[in-house]
Scaffold this active site. Structure first.
Site, PDB file in Angstrom:
ATOM      1  N   CYS A 174       0.726  -1.123  -0.045  1.00 47.57           N
ATOM      2  CA  CYS A 174       0.001   0.095  -0.007  1.00 47.57           C
ATOM      3  C   CYS A 174       0.753   1.328  -0.112  1.00 47.57           C
ATOM      4  O   CYS A 174       0.502   2.435  -0.201  1.00 47.57           O
ATOM      5  CB  CYS A 174      -0.831   0.031   1.139  1.00 47.57           C
ATOM      6  SG  CYS A 174      -2.123  -1.332   1.068  1.00 47.57           S
TER       7      CYS A 174
ATOM      8  N   HIS B 204      -3.171   7.153   2.222  1.00 49.10           N
ATOM      9  CA  HIS B 204      -3.411   6.167   1.602  1.00 49.10           C
ATOM     10  C   HIS B 204      -4.924   5.573   1.944  1.00 49.10           C
ATOM     11  O   HIS B 204      -5.118   5.657   3.318  1.00 49.10           O
ATOM     12  CB  HIS B 204      -2.513   4.856   2.092  1.00 49.10           C
ATOM     13  CG  HIS B 204      -3.156   3.687   1.892  1.00 49.10           C
ATOM     14  ND1 HIS B 204      -3.653   2.999   0.765  1.00 49.10           N
ATOM     15  CD2 HIS B 204      -3.415   2.611   2.613  1.00 49.10           C
ATOM     16  CE1 HIS B 204      -4.007   1.941   0.652  1.00 49.10           C
ATOM     17  NE2 HIS B 204      -3.785   1.720   1.664  1.00 49.10           N
TER      18      HIS B 204
ATOM     19  N   ASN C  54     -10.343   0.039  -0.615  1.00 46.23           N
ATOM     20  CA  ASN C  54      -8.754   0.123  -0.458  1.00 46.23           C
ATOM     21  C   ASN C  54      -8.240  -0.447  -1.844  1.00 46.23           C
ATOM     22  O   ASN C  54      -8.388  -1.576  -2.159  1.00 46.23           O
ATOM     23  CB  ASN C  54      -8.235  -0.756   0.863  1.00 46.23           C
ATOM     24  CG  ASN C  54      -6.732  -0.585   0.781  1.00 46.23           C
ATOM     25  OD1 ASN C  54      -6.141  -0.235  -0.135  1.00 46.23           O
ATOM     26  ND2 ASN C  54      -6.211  -1.095   2.145  1.00 46.23           N
TER      27      ASN C  54
END
Lengths: 80, 334
Positions: free
Chosen positions: B113, B254, B284
Site C-alpha cells: 500500500c 492511503h 482500498n
C-alpha cells in the site's frame, strides 16, 4: 488534574457512546468498545491526552478498564 | 552538477467496470451493509473482469495519464504493484511496450500500500540523477485475485484499480514539484499482512484448501501501526519542508479505511475538511489509492494550483512513506 481513570472514562463516554454508569474499574472493555478497531482508537485517544504512546501489543492482556488504566499508569510513571 | 526535481504533469485513473456493492459482500459474509460501512467507510468497490490482469488496468491508467499530460513518451515506466501479472518477469516492461514506450527503462516497485509513494521517490531519484527526463509512475493492483471472499477482515475492504502520474524534470519551486520525502519500514512485523505461499519460502500451496494463497491481515494491529507510522512520517516531511500544520491545504493519505484516515488527521491536528477521503466508492485499492484519491479531489475542484498537499501511506511489509508537493494546473483523465 484528571486521573487516568477519569480520562479513560470521559473518552469512553464521549467518543465511544458508553453510558457513564457502565464505565467502572471492573467493567470489561470488550463490552464498551464495539469492535477491535475501537480498541486502537481508544488507546490512541487516551495516549494523546496523557502524553504517551500505547501500542496495541501492550494491550494483549488487558480485559477490564482497570487493566487498561494500570498499563497506562505504568507507562506514564516510567516517563516521570 | 545541478539537481532537478520531479514535477507532476499528468494524472490518469482506471477503475474496472464491475461494481461490487456492500450488499453483495454482506450477504456472503452474513453481516449487514451498514456493518461494513460503519467499520470501513466503504459502500462499494470495483472488481477486475475475469481474465483482466494488473497490466490491463495499468495500461489504461497510463494512457489516461498521457492524455492528461499531453505527451506520449517517457524515459522510464515504473509499476507499483503487489499483484503482478507473473512472479517473473516484472509487469512494467509489458506495460511500457503496450503504451508505445518500448525501449524505456521499466521495472516494478513492491511496497504494497506504500508502493506509490516508494515509486514516486524512485522516479524522483531517476530524474534528479539525470537518468531520466520523464517517468510514468503507475500504481495498479487486482487484490480480488488474492482476497478470500469469505474473509471478513479483507473481503469488505479491498477493491481493484489503477492510477498513474506523468512526471517530468523541473525545478523545486514549480507547482507540481515533489519532495521532500520520508520512507521507512518495519520488517519485523512482516507477518501482520501477507500471502504466505507462492514465493520462494513456500513455493507451492502448503495446505489443500489453498489457505496460504490468500492475503491474510491482522486488521487491529495493522490499524495501530498505520496510525503510528503515517503520523510519524507526515511529521518528518513537514519538518523537512518547513511547513506548519496550518500550511497543509490537503492531507491525502492511503485510503485503507475511513477510520484510520480520521484518526491520523486527528493526531496530526489537521481538520477533517482538509482530508481527502475517496474510499467510499473504491475501497482500498492498495498501490492505486493515492493517485485515485488525488484524481477524485482534483475532479471535484478541491485541489487548486499552488495548494500544498501532503501525501502519506502505510502498508504491509511493514512499509510507510510520505511526500509533500504543491499542486500544479492539470486536468485528470480517465
Amino acid at each position: 488534574m484528571s486521573t487516568i481513570l477519569e480520562t479513560a472514562t470521559r473518552i469512553l463516554v464521549d467518543k465511544f457512546d458508553a453510558s457513564a454508569e457502565d464505565v467502572f474499574p471492573d467493567a470489561v472493555l470488550e463490552d464498551l468498545l464495539s469492535d477491535s478497531l475501537d480498541w486502537v482508537e481508544f488507546a490512541v485517544a487516551v495516549g494523546d491526552e496523557v502524553g504517551t504512546r500505547i501500542r496495541d501489543e501492550e494491550l494483549t492482556d488487558v480485559r477490564t478498564v482497570a487493566d487498561f488504566v494500570a498499563v497506562v499508569e505504568e507507562k506514564v510513571g516510567a516517563l516521570k | 552538477m545541478s539537481y532537478h526535481s520531479a514535477v507532476l504533469s499528468g494524472l490518469g485513473t482506471y477503475l474496472p467496470k464491475q461494481i461490487v456493492t456492500n450488499r453483495e459482500v454482506a450477504e456472503r459474509l452474513g453481516v449487514s451493509d451498514e456493518w461494513i460501512y460503519k467499520r470501513t467507510g466503504i459502500s462499494r468497490r470495483h472488481r477486475a473482469a475475469e481474465g483482466q490482469a494488473t497490466s490491463d488496468l495499468a495500461v489504461l491508467a497510463g494512457e489516461a495519464a498521457f492524455v492528461s499530460a499531453g505527451m506520449r513518451h517517457v524515459d522510464a515506466v515504473i509499476v507499483a504493484t503487489s499483484t503482478p501479472d507473473h512472479i517473473s518477469p516484472a509487469t512494467a516492461p509489458e506495460v511500457a511496450a503496450r503504451l508505445g514506450c518500448a525501449g524505456a527503462a521499466a521495472f516494478d516497485v513492491g511496497a504494497v500500500c506504500s508502493g506509490f509513494i516508494y515509486g514516486l521517490a524512485t522516479a524522483t531519484g531517476l530524474i534528479s540523477a539525470g537518468i531520466a527526463d520523464s517517468v510514468l509512475m503507475i500504481g495498479a493492483d487486482t487484490f480480488s485475485t488474492i482476497v478470500d471472499p469469505h474473509d471478513r477482515a479483507t473481503a469488505i475492504i479491498f477493491g481493484d484499480g489503477a492510477g498513474a502520474m506523468v512526471l517530468r524534470r523541473g525545478e523545486a519551486t514549480e507547482p507540481g514539484a515533489l519532495g521532500p520525502f520520508d520512507l521507512g519500514s518495519g520488517g519485523e512485523h512482516s507477518d501482520l499482512a501477507a500471502v504466505r505461499d507462492g514465493g520462494s519460502r513456500h513455493k507451492r500451496s502448503t495446505s489443500p484448501d489453498h489457505e496460504g494463497d490468500y492475503f491474510r491481515m491482522n486488521g487491529r494491529e495493522m490499524y495501530s501501526h498505520a496510525v503510528e507510522w503515517m503520523t510519524e512520517s507526515s511529521r518528518k516531511v513537514l519538518a523537512r519542508t518547513g511547513w506548519s500544520l496550518q500550511d497543509v491545504d490537503h492531507l491525502v493519505a492511503h485510503q485503507a479505511n475511513a477510520r484510520i484516515l480520521a484518526t491520523v488527521a486527528q493526531r496530526l491536528g489537521i481538520a477533517p475538511d482538509r482530508c481527502v477521503i475517496s474510499i467510499e466508492h473504491t475501497g482500498n485499492t492498495v498501490a492505486a489509492s493515492i493517485p485515485l484519491a488525488l484524481a477524485h479531489a482534483a475532479r471535484a475542484a478541491r485541489l487548486r494550483k499552488n495548494d500544498r498537499v501532503l501525501l502519506t501511506a502505510f502498508g504491509a511489509g511493514l512499509t510507510w512513506g510520505s511526500v509533500a508537493m504543491t499542486w500544479p494546473h492539470l486536468d485528470p483523465s480517465t
